[in-house]
Design a protein around this motif. Sequence first.
Motif, short mmCIF file in Angstrom:
data_model
loop_
_atom_site.label_atom_id
_atom_site.label_comp_id
_atom_site.label_asym_id
_atom_site.label_seq_id
_atom_site.Cartn_x
_atom_site.Cartn_y
_atom_site.Cartn_z
N ALA A 117 -3.45 13.65 0.74
CA ALA A 117 -2.73 12.47 0.11
C ALA A 117 -3.35 11.48 -0.79
N MET A 118 -2.44 10.92 -1.54
CA MET A 118 -2.95 9.72 -2.45
C MET A 118 -2.65 8.40 -1.94
N VAL A 119 -3.75 7.51 -2.13
CA VAL A 119 -3.59 6.24 -1.37
C VAL A 119 -3.81 5.31 -2.57
N LEU A 120 -2.74 4.30 -2.70
CA LEU A 120 -2.89 3.19 -3.80
C LEU A 120 -2.92 1.94 -2.90
N ARG A 121 -4.08 1.22 -3.13
CA ARG A 121 -4.21 -0.17 -2.54
C ARG A 121 -4.03 -1.20 -3.55
N THR A 143 0.75 -1.13 0.02
CA THR A 143 0.17 -0.21 0.00
C THR A 143 0.80 1.19 0.07
N VAL A 144 0.64 2.14 -0.71
CA VAL A 144 1.19 3.40 -1.09
C VAL A 144 0.55 4.87 -0.80
N LEU A 145 1.11 5.39 0.13
CA LEU A 145 0.66 6.85 0.50
C LEU A 145 1.50 8.10 0.09
N SER A 146 0.86 8.95 -0.59
CA SER A 146 1.85 9.86 -1.28
C SER A 146 1.22 11.16 -0.86
N LYS A 147 2.05 12.27 -0.75
CA LYS A 147 1.59 13.47 -0.86
C LYS A 147 2.75 14.50 -1.42
#
Length: 220
Positions: free
Chosen positions: A132-136, A85-89
């Motif tokens: 933040a963007m979340v990629l699951r 899982t990736v969280l980006s800001k």
Amino acid sequence: MPPASTDANNAIQKLYDVCRASLSEKGPLSPRDSLDNVRAALDMVTPSDVGLEREAGAECASFSIGMFCMPASSIIPLHNHPGMTVLSKVLYGAAHVRSYRWIESAGSSINLSKARPAKVVRDGEMSAPCGAMVLRPEEGGDVHALRAITPCAILHILTPPYSSQDGRHCSYFRRRPRSHPSGVLLNRTGGSEFVWLEEYQPRHNFIIRRDLYTGPALKL
């Protein structure tokens, strides 16, 4: 570089503490609540909190926290985050994000060892200030590329982190021509774009530098 302020220390420490409480070696403890807690803490981080002029990172068995500072027009090529899982800001500036979801080909006789069909799930700009963007992994988008529209800094959290021994190593991909040797043509259908992606090895001089964390000290 001037010493980090108490507020900056508190913001980064809080982010780290929330990650410690919410993320495990297998990813989020709770798919929704844990990610919501991490994202809320990440949304509170500002450029002054990290006080960085270059990439940085902090890592443990459950997650890694890192930053990329990208000049305008620079690119992080298409790569994957297997089972992560990736969280980006975006802390400052603007970047374009393009991400894909693999398309299952059950019953197909096509050999996908070198090329696989994928669907575009995100193709747009992130500009600071923004959430933040979340990629699951279960929702797709774990294969993505970033291009800096302006000079920008992106803070990201990976859970669990890359680990070659656990089968989570970074692979790079490139698009094949729309007309695949199988004879199947995948293109825009119903507003979605389908492409063929193949894994490849970047040039020997390709490198994404990862420096030591130079921001506020963390209580591990």
